[in-house]
Design a protein around this motif. Structure first.
Motif, PDB file in Angstrom:
ATOM      1  N   ALA A 100      42.467  10.114  19.941  1.00  0.00           N
ATOM      2  CA  ALA A 100      43.745   9.415  19.758  1.00  0.00           C
ATOM      3  C   ALA A 100      44.825  10.388  19.253  1.00  0.00           C
ATOM      4  O   ALA A 100      45.608  10.064  18.369  1.00  0.00           O
ATOM      5  N   ARG A 101      44.844  11.555  19.851  1.00  0.00           N
ATOM      6  CA  ARG A 101      45.840  12.562  19.504  1.00  0.00           C
ATOM      7  C   ARG A 101      47.107  12.326  20.316  1.00  0.00           C
ATOM      8  O   ARG A 101      47.057  11.768  21.407  1.00  0.00           O
ATOM      9  N   PRO A 102      48.256  12.799  19.811  1.00  0.00           N
ATOM     10  CA  PRO A 102      49.506  12.631  20.564  1.00  0.00           C
ATOM     11  C   PRO A 102      49.484  13.395  21.885  1.00  0.00           C
ATOM     12  O   PRO A 102      48.971  14.513  21.957  1.00  0.00           O
ATOM     13  N   LEU A 103      50.051  12.783  22.916  1.00  0.00           N
ATOM     14  CA  LEU A 103      50.140  13.435  24.219  1.00  0.00           C
ATOM     15  C   LEU A 103      50.954  14.729  24.130  1.00  0.00           C
ATOM     16  O   LEU A 103      50.676  15.693  24.832  1.00  0.00           O
ATOM     17  N   ARG A 104      51.912  14.765  23.232  1.00  0.00           N
ATOM     18  CA  ARG A 104      52.714  15.988  23.059  1.00  0.00           C
ATOM     19  C   ARG A 104      51.847  17.148  22.573  1.00  0.00           C
ATOM     20  O   ARG A 104      52.069  18.291  22.960  1.00  0.00           O
ATOM     21  N   LEU A 105      50.872  16.863  21.735  1.00  0.00           N
ATOM     22  CA  LEU A 105      49.954  17.904  21.279  1.00  0.00           C
ATOM     23  C   LEU A 105      49.124  18.419  22.449  1.00  0.00           C
ATOM     24  O   LEU A 105      48.924  19.627  22.597  1.00  0.00           O
ATOM     25  N   PHE A 106      48.675  17.514  23.284  1.00  0.00           N
ATOM     26  CA  PHE A 106      47.954  17.896  24.502  1.00  0.00           C
ATOM     27  C   PHE A 106      48.819  18.813  25.361  1.00  0.00           C
ATOM     28  O   PHE A 106      48.353  19.832  25.872  1.00  0.00           O
ATOM     29  N   MET A 107      50.088  18.471  25.501  1.00  0.00           N
ATOM     30  CA  MET A 107      50.991  19.267  26.334  1.00  0.00           C
ATOM     31  C   MET A 107      51.218  20.664  25.747  1.00  0.00           C
ATOM     32  O   MET A 107      51.248  21.646  26.484  1.00  0.00           O
ATOM     33  N   ILE A 108      51.336  20.757  24.428  1.00  0.00           N
ATOM     34  CA  ILE A 108      51.503  22.071  23.801  1.00  0.00           C
ATOM     35  C   ILE A 108      50.253  22.908  24.016  1.00  0.00           C
ATOM     36  O   ILE A 108      50.325  24.067  24.441  1.00  0.00           O
ATOM     37  N   ASN A 109      49.092  22.334  23.725  1.00  0.00           N
ATOM     38  CA  ASN A 109      47.845  23.089  23.829  1.00  0.00           C
ATOM     39  C   ASN A 109      47.510  23.465  25.273  1.00  0.00           C
ATOM     40  O   ASN A 109      47.156  24.611  25.554  1.00  0.00           O
ATOM     41  N   THR A 110      47.620  22.532  26.178  1.00  0.00           N
ATOM     42  CA  THR A 110      47.281  22.858  27.570  1.00  0.00           C
ATOM     43  C   THR A 110      48.374  23.701  28.224  1.00  0.00           C
ATOM     44  O   THR A 110      48.079  24.494  29.113  1.00  0.00           O
ATOM     45  N   GLY A 111      49.602  23.547  27.764  1.00  0.00           N
ATOM     46  CA  GLY A 111      50.672  24.427  28.236  1.00  0.00           C
ATOM     47  C   GLY A 111      50.385  25.867  27.851  1.00  0.00           C
ATOM     48  O   GLY A 111      50.585  26.790  28.647  1.00  0.00           O
ATOM     49  N   HIS A 112      49.891  26.050  26.639  1.00  0.00           N
ATOM     50  CA  HIS A 112      49.490  27.389  26.193  1.00  0.00           C
ATOM     51  C   HIS A 112      48.371  27.922  27.072  1.00  0.00           C
ATOM     52  O   HIS A 112      48.413  29.074  27.526  1.00  0.00           O
ATOM     53  N   ASN A 113      47.370  27.103  27.322  1.00  0.00           N
ATOM     54  CA  ASN A 113      46.248  27.538  28.156  1.00  0.00           C
ATOM     55  C   ASN A 113      46.711  27.915  29.563  1.00  0.00           C
ATOM     56  O   ASN A 113      46.227  28.891  30.140  1.00  0.00           O
ATOM     57  N   LEU A 114      47.639  27.150  30.110  1.00  0.00           N
ATOM     58  CA  LEU A 114      48.163  27.462  31.442  1.00  0.00           C
ATOM     59  C   LEU A 114      48.961  28.765  31.415  1.00  0.00           C
ATOM     60  O   LEU A 114      48.805  29.614  32.301  1.00  0.00           O
ATOM     61  N   ALA A 115      49.810  28.927  30.413  1.00  0.00           N
ATOM     62  CA  ALA A 115      50.601  30.156  30.311  1.00  0.00           C
ATOM     63  C   ALA A 115      49.691  31.378  30.192  1.00  0.00           C
ATOM     64  O   ALA A 115      49.925  32.406  30.850  1.00  0.00           O
ATOM     65  N   VAL A 116      48.645  31.268  29.385  1.00  0.00           N
ATOM     66  CA  VAL A 116      47.699  32.373  29.228  1.00  0.00           C
ATOM     67  C   VAL A 116      46.968  32.642  30.541  1.00  0.00           C
ATOM     68  O   VAL A 116      46.845  33.790  30.979  1.00  0.00           O
ATOM     69  N   ALA A 117      46.479  31.585  31.175  1.00  0.00           N
ATOM     70  CA  ALA A 117      45.732  31.750  32.428  1.00  0.00           C
ATOM     71  C   ALA A 117      46.594  32.414  33.497  1.00  0.00           C
ATOM     72  O   ALA A 117      46.133  33.326  34.194  1.00  0.00           O
ATOM     73  N   LEU A 118      47.834  31.990  33.610  1.00  0.00           N
ATOM     74  CA  LEU A 118      48.712  32.579  34.623  1.00  0.00           C
ATOM     75  C   LEU A 118      49.092  34.013  34.281  1.00  0.00           C
ATOM     76  O   LEU A 118      49.144  34.874  35.165  1.00  0.00           O
ATOM     77  N   ALA A 119      49.341  34.293  33.007  1.00  0.00           N
ATOM     78  CA  ALA A 119      49.669  35.669  32.605  1.00  0.00           C
ATOM     79  C   ALA A 119      48.484  36.588  32.881  1.00  0.00           C
ATOM     80  O   ALA A 119      48.652  37.707  33.382  1.00  0.00           O
ATOM     81  N   MET A 120      47.308  36.120  32.548  1.00  0.00           N
ATOM     82  CA  MET A 120      46.109  36.912  32.818  1.00  0.00           C
ATOM     83  C   MET A 120      45.938  37.121  34.325  1.00  0.00           C
ATOM     84  O   MET A 120      45.626  38.218  34.786  1.00  0.00           O
ATOM     85  N   ALA A 121      46.127  36.060  35.083  1.00  0.00           N
ATOM     86  CA  ALA A 121      45.944  36.123  36.530  1.00  0.00           C
ATOM     87  C   ALA A 121      46.932  37.091  37.172  1.00  0.00           C
ATOM     88  O   ALA A 121      46.558  37.886  38.042  1.00  0.00           O
ATOM     89  N   VAL A 122      48.174  37.029  36.753  1.00  0.00           N
ATOM     90  CA  VAL A 122      49.179  37.941  37.306  1.00  0.00           C
ATOM     91  C   VAL A 122      48.838  39.376  36.929  1.00  0.00           C
ATOM     92  O   VAL A 122      48.898  40.286  37.773  1.00  0.00           O
ATOM     93  N   THR A 123      48.461  39.585  35.684  1.00  0.00           N
ATOM     94  CA  THR A 123      48.072  40.931  35.247  1.00  0.00           C
ATOM     95  C   THR A 123      46.916  41.466  36.056  1.00  0.00           C
ATOM     96  O   THR A 123      46.947  42.588  36.585  1.00  0.00           O
ATOM     97  N   ILE A 124      45.864  40.659  36.159  1.00  0.00           N
ATOM     98  CA  ILE A 124      44.672  41.078  36.910  1.00  0.00           C
ATOM     99  C   ILE A 124      44.991  41.248  38.386  1.00  0.00           C
ATOM    100  O   ILE A 124      44.527  42.178  39.036  1.00  0.00           O
ATOM    101  N   GLY A 125      45.826  40.362  38.912  1.00  0.00           N
ATOM    102  CA  GLY A 125      46.213  40.466  40.325  1.00  0.00           C
ATOM    103  C   GLY A 125      47.002  41.726  40.612  1.00  0.00           C
ATOM    104  O   GLY A 125      46.772  42.399  41.624  1.00  0.00           O
ATOM    105  N   LEU A 126      47.928  42.076  39.726  1.00  0.00           N
ATOM    106  CA  LEU A 126      48.749  43.265  39.939  1.00  0.00           C
ATOM    107  C   LEU A 126      47.985  44.561  39.711  1.00  0.00           C
ATOM    108  O   LEU A 126      48.186  45.553  40.412  1.00  0.00           O
ATOM    109  N   MET A 127      47.099  44.533  38.726  1.00  0.00           N
ATOM    110  CA  MET A 127      46.355  45.753  38.380  1.00  0.00           C
ATOM    111  C   MET A 127      45.033  45.865  39.137  1.00  0.00           C
ATOM    112  O   MET A 127      44.412  46.927  39.132  1.00  0.00           O
ATOM    113  N   GLY A 128      44.603  44.773  39.745  1.00  0.00           N
ATOM    114  CA  GLY A 128      43.319  44.752  40.434  1.00  0.00           C
ATOM    115  C   GLY A 128      42.211  44.293  39.515  1.00  0.00           C
ATOM    116  O   GLY A 128      42.136  44.727  38.373  1.00  0.00           O
ATOM    117  N   ALA A 129      41.396  43.378  40.030  1.00  0.00           N
ATOM    118  CA  ALA A 129      40.297  42.833  39.218  1.00  0.00           C
ATOM    119  C   ALA A 129      39.321  43.929  38.923  1.00  0.00           C
ATOM    120  O   ALA A 129      38.636  43.978  37.973  1.00  0.00           O
TER     121      ALA A 129
END
Length: 129
Positions: A100-129
């Motif tokens: 029963a946590r606030p949806l806004r908390l979910f958005m902050i936490n999962t937004g962070h996870n998405l930002a991290v995942a995409l930053a990692m993906a772009v880094t790995i994609g540009l530099m090569g896995a």
């Protein structure tokens, strides 16, 4: 299975995750996140414990993303988006609902996870896995 990995890219992706986390839960959303999660009245966790664990967990995430991308030949951004939606966001939504946590908390936490995942993906994609 012998999968070639670029450990420099994995290290840079790990560093990117740490920087995003610092900004996300600090100046960007820190006060709001602490209030929504009920942490504003609790002492901050010990940095000598939190940061090394966060570093290892972020390395594991970057390593996993690089390995899956390299092993499958799928673009790291696509892998990150699929894994974020299929595992991170969907599982976090279930926890948010049952706790029963606030949806806004979910958005902050999962937004962070998405930002991290995409930053990692772009880094790995540009530099090569």
């Amino acid at each position: 299975m012998n999968v070639p990995l670029n450990f420099v890219a994995i290290a840079v992706a790990t560093l990117a995750a740490m920087i995003i986390g610092y900004l996300w839960y600090g100046p960007l959303f820190g006060k709001y996140w602490r209030r929504l999660s009920g942490l504003d009245s609790k002492p901050a966790p010990k940095p000598q414990i939190i940061y090394p664990v966060t570093l290892v967990a972020s390395f594991a995430t970057a390593l996993s993303l690089a390995w899956v991308s390299s092993a499958t030949g799928v673009n790291p951004v696509a892998v990150a988006a699929i894994l974020w939606l299929g595992f991170s966001a969907s599982r976090a939504l279930i926890v948010t609902l049952f706790e029963a946590r606030p949806l806004r908390l979910f958005m902050i936490n999962t937004g962070h996870n998405l930002a991290v995942a995409l930053a990692m993906a772009v880094t790995i994609g540009l530099m090569g896995a």
